[in-house]
Scaffold this active site. Structure first.
Site, PDB file in Angstrom:
ATOM      1  N   ASP A 262       0.833  -1.198   0.000  1.00 46.89           N
ATOM      2  CA  ASP A 262       0.000   0.000   0.000  1.00 46.89           C
ATOM      3  C   ASP A 262       0.870   1.251   0.000  1.00 46.89           C
ATOM      4  O   ASP A 262       1.965   1.244  -0.563  1.00 46.89           O
ATOM      5  CB  ASP A 262      -0.940  -0.050   1.229  1.00 46.89           C
ATOM      6  CG  ASP A 262      -2.288   0.586   0.946  1.00 46.89           C
ATOM      7  OD1 ASP A 262      -2.354   1.822   0.882  1.00 46.89           O
ATOM      8  OD2 ASP A 262      -3.281  -0.152   0.800  1.00 46.89           O
TER       9      ASP A 262
ATOM     10  N   SER B 112     -11.120  -0.840  -0.707  1.00 46.25           N
ATOM     11  CA  SER B 112      -9.805  -0.856  -0.057  1.00 46.25           C
ATOM     12  C   SER B 112      -9.902  -1.257   1.403  1.00 46.25           C
ATOM     13  O   SER B 112      -8.972  -1.852   1.952  1.00 46.25           O
ATOM     14  CB  SER B 112      -9.188   0.543  -0.090  1.00 46.25           C
ATOM     15  OG  SER B 112      -8.543   0.787  -1.300  1.00 46.25           O
TER      16      SER B 112
ATOM     17  N   HIS C  91      -3.429   6.106   3.262  1.00 46.37           N
ATOM     18  CA  HIS C  91      -4.238   4.951   2.888  1.00 46.37           C
ATOM     19  C   HIS C  91      -3.758   3.659   3.551  1.00 46.37           C
ATOM     20  O   HIS C  91      -4.548   2.887   4.103  1.00 46.37           O
ATOM     21  CB  HIS C  91      -4.191   4.832   1.365  1.00 46.37           C
ATOM     22  CG  HIS C  91      -5.140   3.866   0.752  1.00 46.37           C
ATOM     23  ND1 HIS C  91      -4.798   2.560   0.499  1.00 46.37           N
ATOM     24  CD2 HIS C  91      -6.417   4.013   0.323  1.00 46.37           C
ATOM     25  CE1 HIS C  91      -5.832   1.938  -0.078  1.00 46.37           C
ATOM     26  NE2 HIS C  91      -6.824   2.802  -0.182  1.00 46.37           N
TER      27      HIS C  91
END
Ligand SMILES: [Ca+2]
Ligand SMILES: [Ca+2]
Length: 599
Positions: free
Chosen positions: A190, A415, A224
């Protein structure tokens, strides 16, 4: 370090949590059972400057002899007719019966609502009771009452969340298990991770930078990856992730703008393969996808994640957020289009912890891959999630309306559904470390909860349930029909999927699909039913809808549009849906009580 879910009060059993550990009450640990324990606690309390008796709660109330939980005195004064669940302890020398008499007397003097005595304890001179504020104030003035403390619900596991999603996904049934300590390491491919946060408790054991793009801040400049990791394995009190005892490996492939290159993601898979034994990596989460449609024939990232799969690493991929209005979008992008891996759609859990009213978020991608495989396999909560994000990350700067207290954000996206399933896979592997990824996939799928309110297929076979998955003893193999095409690569890199042979068979023999994937259909079968477990995948007719269809033959992977795409320049979306939050999917008061979560 593990955290006790309660800062005060007695243990309390609930239907869901089962019985409290015998004799292991928080209050007994805190207060001790004899004079020595009391003396010790008093010393500590004085050293901390905490009010003990007359000054309890900082009040000037003259007639308070007992210790009261912080704030309880004030609340009792403000709400003399309100009811409070409390534990009342007797002073030294008082027995439980005498404490019970004091409680009864208080109720006779000041009648009011409340059920009065609830329970009497034998290991300490104490009772549990529901009393009015006025009754508590009376008891607080009695010298034979040592303490009145809140009978707060306690999370026995030490892990808890105030959000609904961990309970929807069944983590409250495995958090507490000693076996959960065996959960393997989860690799998060990520944007990086802000590893020093309390959410991770020092469990981020490796951080690798694979990013070829700039700017790429140390840690997690995007935000994220920290969020994804916290959903998978956060341990912070009140916002635990699904496998809070898993170690975490961060592989940073995403720059501060949420972009990644294909080559870097493949390099990440390479790195995991090379280092999986060193770090005990058995699960890898990919909350990203290619921007170029692809067939498994040619996509190098599909090759890379298959390599992980065949070497014992469960690969979990986000389905993507390119669905529109809940309609089938197809799943044309790697790695979510790979038939071996677990692809995850995002559920809207619809303001309840039951799955029966859940539906797929309207942007959650689903449908067939260009090769005719139905995706996603599973649904998981992925809307209005609240988790950790670095305060200076670009997600925070871009979406200030989604920022929540304590350096968290409320975000939606597949996600954030993927790491829920990654955590469930880790919980299954904690119990069955010898299982292959195929077996883990089978256990997660066969135990999924039915989601009758969702469009069939949009959440795969249903909602993930970590507790039910952890209880599966002999899972079916959802990849059985494909495994006949897994052959030695011949180049020393182990097994590979012979997509060409598979395609020849699938194209030339329409019955192959129905003979192998069997007779159960996504559309019709109740995947969660016991009968499904016996019937196995082999009875699904979804194959008929895809394999044999003209759409497969005419699949757009043959089209010029993506054939012309440059792999090397492919960009990657980060899958963070840009919709505004609604204040999170937080447990309400009744749910908190029922689930035994500290309020
Ligand atoms: Ca980064
Ligand atoms: Ca629900």
């Amino acid at each position: 370090m593990r955290h006790n879910g309660s800062s005060k009060g007695e243990t309390r059993s609930s239907a869901l949590w089962g019985k409290p550990s015998k004799g292991e009450t928080r209050s007994s640990a805190l207060w001790g059972k004899g004079g020595r324990g009391v003396a010790l606690v008093l010393l500590v309390a004085v050293a901390l400057g905490a009010p003990v008796a007359a000054g309890a709660g900082g009040s000037s109330h003259a007639n308070v002899e007992a210790y009261l939980s912080p704030g309880l005195l004030e609340q009792a004064k403000e709400n003399p007719n309100g009811t409070f669940d409390v534990i009342v302890q007797g002073s030294r020398g008082e027995n439980t019966a005498e404490v019970a008499t004091e409680v009864r007397t208080a109720r006779e003097h000041d009648p009011g609502r409340g059920v009065g005595l609830r329970d009497r304890f034998s290991s300490l001179s104490a009772v549990a009771a529901q009393l009015t504020g006025r009754q508590i104030l009376r008891l607080a003035g009695r010298s034979d009452i040592r303490a009145i403390t809140s009978d707060a619900p306690v999370v026995l596991s030490g892990y808890s969340s105030k959000q609904r999603w961990p309970y929807v996904a069944g983590f409250h049934g495995v958090w507490d298990s000693p076996t959960a300590a065996n959960a393997p390491t989860i690799a998060i491919v990520d944007s990086g991770i802000q590893a020093g946060r309390i959410d991770f408790g020092g469990r981020v054991v490796a951080q690798v930078n694979m990013t070829g793009l700039l700017p790429n801040s140390p840690g997690d400049g995007r935000g994220h990856g920290t969020f994804v990791a916290a959903v998978a394995a956060g341990e912070k009190l009140g916002r635990a992730g699904g496998s809070p005892r898993s170690k975490i490996v961060s592989i940073d492939v995403m720059d501060d703008n949420g972009m990644a290159m294909t080559r870097d993601v493949i390099a990440a898979a390479d790195w995991i393969l090379a280092n999986k034994d060193l770090y005990n990596i058995r699960v890898a989460n990919f909350s990203l996808h290619s921007a170029s449609p692809a067939s498994v024939f040619f996509d190098p990232l599909d090759r890379a994640v298959e390599k992980l799969w065949f070497n014992g690493v469960v690969v979990v991929a986000a389905a993507g957020n390119y669905g529109v209005g809940g309609s089938a979008s197809g799943i044309p992008f790697a790695p979510g289009n790979d038939p071996f891996v677990l692809t995850v759609g995002a559920a809207d859990i619809n303001h309840s912890v039951r799955a029966s009213d859940d539906f797929a978020a309207p942007w959650s991608a689903w449908g067939y891959t260009l090769d005719g495989f139905a995706k996603p396999e599973l649904g998981a909560p992925g809307r209005y999630m609240v988790a950790a994000v670095p305060a200076t990350s670009t997600l925070v700067l871009e979406r200030p309306a989604n920022v929540r207290p304590y350096n968290t954000m409320e975000l939606s996206g597949t996600s954030f559904a993927a790491p829920v399933v990654a955590a469930a896979a880790a919980q299954v592997l904690a119990r069955h470390p010898e299982w292959t990824p195929d077996q883990v996939k089978g256990a997660l799928m066969v135990s999924a909860k039915d989601t009758p309110s969702a469009t069939r297929g949009s959440l795969g076979v249903g909602m993930i349930d970590a507790t039910r998955a952890a209880a599966v003893a002999s899972p079916p193999n959802p990849n059985a029909a494909l495994n006949q095409f897994v052959v030695p690569a011949g180049d020393g890199t182990g097994p590979m999927f012979d997509a060409a042979s598979w395609a020849n068979v699938a194209q030339s023999d329409a019955s192959w699909a129905s003979a192998s994937w069997a007779s159960a259909s996504w559309a019709n079968a109740s995947w969660a039913s016991a009968s499904w477990a016996n019937a196995s995948w082999a009875s699904a007719s979804w194959a008929n809808a895809s394999w044999a269809s003209a759409s497969w033959a005419n699949a757009s992977w043959a089209s010029a549009s993506w054939a012309n795409a440059s792999w090397a320049s492919a960009s990657w979306a980060d899958n963070a849906e840009a919709e505004l939050g609604v204040g999170g999917e937080l447990l309400d008061a009744a749910e908190l009580l029922e689930l035994g979560v500290s309020g």
